[in-house]
Enzyme design. Structure first.
Site, PDB file in Angstrom:
ATOM      1  N   ASP A  15       0.832  -1.204   0.000  1.00 44.19           N
ATOM      2  CA  ASP A  15       0.000   0.000   0.000  1.00 44.19           C
ATOM      3  C   ASP A  15       0.871   1.261   0.000  1.00 44.19           C
ATOM      4  O   ASP A  15       1.904   1.309   0.680  1.00 44.19           O
ATOM      5  CB  ASP A  15      -0.880  -0.026   1.256  1.00 44.19           C
TER       6      ASP A  15
ATOM      7  N   GLU B 273       1.499  -0.581  -5.001  1.00 46.09           N
ATOM      8  CA  GLU B 273       0.482   0.409  -5.344  1.00 46.09           C
ATOM      9  C   GLU B 273       1.188   1.738  -5.580  1.00 46.09           C
ATOM     10  O   GLU B 273       1.721   2.342  -4.652  1.00 46.09           O
ATOM     11  CB  GLU B 273      -0.552   0.573  -4.225  1.00 46.09           C
TER      12      GLU B 273
HETATM   13  C1  GLC Z   1      -4.404   3.069  -0.602  1.00 46.46           C
HETATM   14  C2  GLC Z   1      -5.664   2.267  -0.457  1.00 46.46           C
HETATM   15  C3  GLC Z   1      -6.773   3.185  -0.016  1.00 46.46           C
HETATM   16  C4  GLC Z   1      -6.378   3.827   1.297  1.00 46.46           C
HETATM   17  C5  GLC Z   1      -5.024   4.498   1.191  1.00 46.46           C
HETATM   18  C6  GLC Z   1      -4.467   4.865   2.529  1.00 46.46           C
HETATM   19  O1  GLC Z   1      -4.476   4.001  -1.628  1.00 46.46           O
HETATM   20  O2  GLC Z   1      -5.966   1.618  -1.650  1.00 46.46           O
HETATM   21  O3  GLC Z   1      -7.990   2.508   0.132  1.00 46.46           O
HETATM   22  O4  GLC Z   1      -7.342   4.771   1.674  1.00 46.46           O
HETATM   23  O5  GLC Z   1      -4.074   3.655   0.604  1.00 46.46           O
HETATM   24  O6  GLC Z   1      -4.085   3.703   3.231  1.00 46.46           O
END
Ligand code: GLC
Length: 541
Positions: free
Chosen positions: A202, A263
């Site tokens: 993440d 991500e």
């Molecule tokens: C990522 C997740 C999202 C979350 C963010 C903060 O972008 O996909 O859902 O709000 O991280 O953790």
């Protein structure tokens, strides 16, 4: 490495949002027992792996991305024994499990953060986070803004401020404190030891912040190259060490490596290339299509960009048309596409005309595009059912911090996180044996349930199932080459490994298809021609 060792390069991965997938306990929230019970459904769909959004102990201030304990399960979702059983049952069906690792921030309820508050300024406990004194005039330490809106700093009673790039309930870790990387190495081992095949990282580029926490320059974008809280060079060292750690795990139940997917938003080759270099983690999500309008030129640009960024690196673009952070594809494709290109405040408030029939037709065509592209494909739960965004959730039921922090100005992401419809004619559509669901479901989903679609050969569920089956059986789909065909400005057309042509008609008039056997179409052909908003897979002679 052999092809099966590099399973991540062309896997079809199904994203499960545990709170909304299936409820095994009857409390109106999904859980791991629910996922386990529905594994045969996922095996039948044909997916290779499941990515589970966070199921760790959490106050759920940001859908579980606010973690209290990285090595346990929130009682609302089950127990560690449930995870073990899920991994084992999935493996027996040939399905790998990928877990979400959230290394940028934790929850204010995390014992480390509580200890930091108690210990006070200058303590080693505060070193694990980014506590700073404010400016002389009572201003926060710098001008960074939270991704959810408002300053990225919150002041604590003793006067210091802590950094949170997301919600104030999600304090950012200080990755320069050696205890933080050590914690996450343990966390990785903990899940790898239990048999997970992969991790999703993440906010992967956020971990390190530039020394001195300098202000964001005037007029700078809030993400991307040069931003002081994005992609600091130390991130690469961390991920290289994680790669070594993952590689040190021998294949377990499955052949092949344990893999990671980051991500990150990428739209710049030079910026992302170091993250795809040899020795780095396996993949970087390619999220560009989430904001791409239904236009042949725009989609082709998005595809070319992703292929260019990946270049000849080991990674292959993991394509994404939906996830838990974006409005459902059917709804996105059912609105005026100029509003996808430039979303207005009305769009963010859900005040927009949606042509669901058009959106579904296009979303079916998009499914054949997604599964026809070179690389792995991620499906978000319910995408295979053609679910639409639930735009009418009452304000007092909404949960997303985007909604609350914006004072209700932006409806946020709850509409794509609604519990899945499994069976029956009315809510809760077989999702739970209990009375209600944690987020309300739309009243008109009876025709979209798994039960209804399983009985209908023309359903979107049937289309996904067939496409995944053909993809598996066709050499050249998945991890093969792509060559564009010129079929006019409103048509996307490419050939995979000289074997199979993918054609998507985004224009108004029907178009010719290449000669061959049309093994799958997203809708009926029109006198042999491919109608608008329709896609076809053609096996070439
Ligand atoms: C990522 C997740 C999202 C979350 C963010 C903060 O972008 O996909 O859902 O709000 O991280 O953790």
């Amino acid at each position: 490495m052999t092809a099966s060792e590099r399973w991540w390069r062309d896997a079809v991965v199904y994203q499960v949002y545990p709170r909304s997938f299936s409820d095994g306990s009857g409390d109106g929230e999904g859980d791991l027992a629910g996922v386990r019970a529905r594994l045969p459904y996922l095996a039948d769909l044909g997916v290779d792996a499941i990515w589970l959004n966070p199921f760790y102990p959490s106050p759920q201030a940001d859908g579980g991305y606010d973690v209290i304990d990285y090595r346990d399960v929130d009682p609302r979702f089950g127990t560690l024994a449930d995870v073990d059983a899920l991994i084992a049952d999935a493996a027996a069906l040939g399905i790998r499990i990928i877990v979400d690792v959230v290394p940028n921030h934790c929850s204010v309820e995390h014992p480390w953060f509580k200890a930091a508050l108690a210990a006070g300024p200058g303590s080693p406990e505060r070193e694990r986070f980014l506590f700073r004194d404010g400016g002389p005039d009572g201003a926060p330490p710098n001008n960074w803004q939270s991704m959810f809106g408002g300053p990225a700093w919150t002041q604590v009673p003793d006067g210091q401020w802590y950094l949170h790039l997301w919600d104030s309930s999600q304090p950012d870790f200080n990755w320069r404190d050696p205890e933080v990387p050590a914690l996450f190495e343990d966390v990785l081992r903990f899940w790898l030891d239990r048999g997970v095949a992969g991790i999703r990282v993440d906010v992967a580029l956020g971990l390190f912040k530039a020394e001195g926490l300098p202000d964001l320059g005037e007029g700078m974008p809030t993400v991307g190259p040069g931003v002081p809280y994005v992609a600091q060079p130390e991130t690469l060292e961390t991920f290289a060490s994680w790669r070594k750690l993952l590689d040190s795990y021998p294949p377990d139940v499955f052949p092949g490596a344990r893999a990671a997917v980051l991500e990150a938003w990428f739209d710049d080759r030079d910026f992302m290339a170091p993250y795809m270099a040899h020795g780095q983690l396996h993949q970087v999500f390619n999220l560009g299509m989430l904001g791409t309008p239904w236009s042949a030129a725009d989609l082709r640009k998005a595809v070319d960009l992703a292929l260019d960024v990946c270049g000849d690196s080991e990674t292959r673009a993991p394509w994404v048309l939906e996830n838990h952070d974006f409005p459902r594809l059917v709804t996105r494709l059912g609105i005026d596409q100029e509003l996808v290109r430039n979303p207005t405040i009305e769009v963010m408030q859900g005040k927009v005309d949606v042509d669901l029939a058009l959106g579904r037709r296009r979303a079916r065509a998009a499914a054949l595009l997604l599964l026809g592209l070179p690389g792995s494909a991620y499906l978000y739960q319910g995408q295979e059912l053609g679910l639409n965004e639930h735009l009418d959730i009452p304000a007092d039921r909404r949960q997303d911090p985007l909604f609350t922090v914006s004072g209700g100005m932006i409806i946020g992401r709850d509409g794509c996180r609604v519990p899945l419809p499994w069976s029956g004619d009315a809510a809760p559509y077989g999702f739970t044996e209990g009375a209600g669901t944690w987020l309300p479901q739309p009243a008109d989903w009876a025709a979209l349930t798994v039960e209804a679609q399983a009985a209908d050969e023309g359903s979107t569920l049937a289309l996904y199932k067939t496409a995944i089956r053909i993809r598996r059986a066709t050499e050249g789909l998945g991890d093969g080459a792509l060559e564009w065909r010129d079929a006019g400005p409103d048509v996307l057309s490419f050939v995979r490994d000289g074997v199979l042509a993918v054609t998507v008609n985004l224009g108004d008039a029907p178009v010719e298809l290449p000669a061959g056997e049309h093994v799958l179409t997203s809708g009926p052909l029109d006198g042999g021609l491919l109608p608008r908003d329709t896609a076809a897979w053609t096996r070439l002679p």
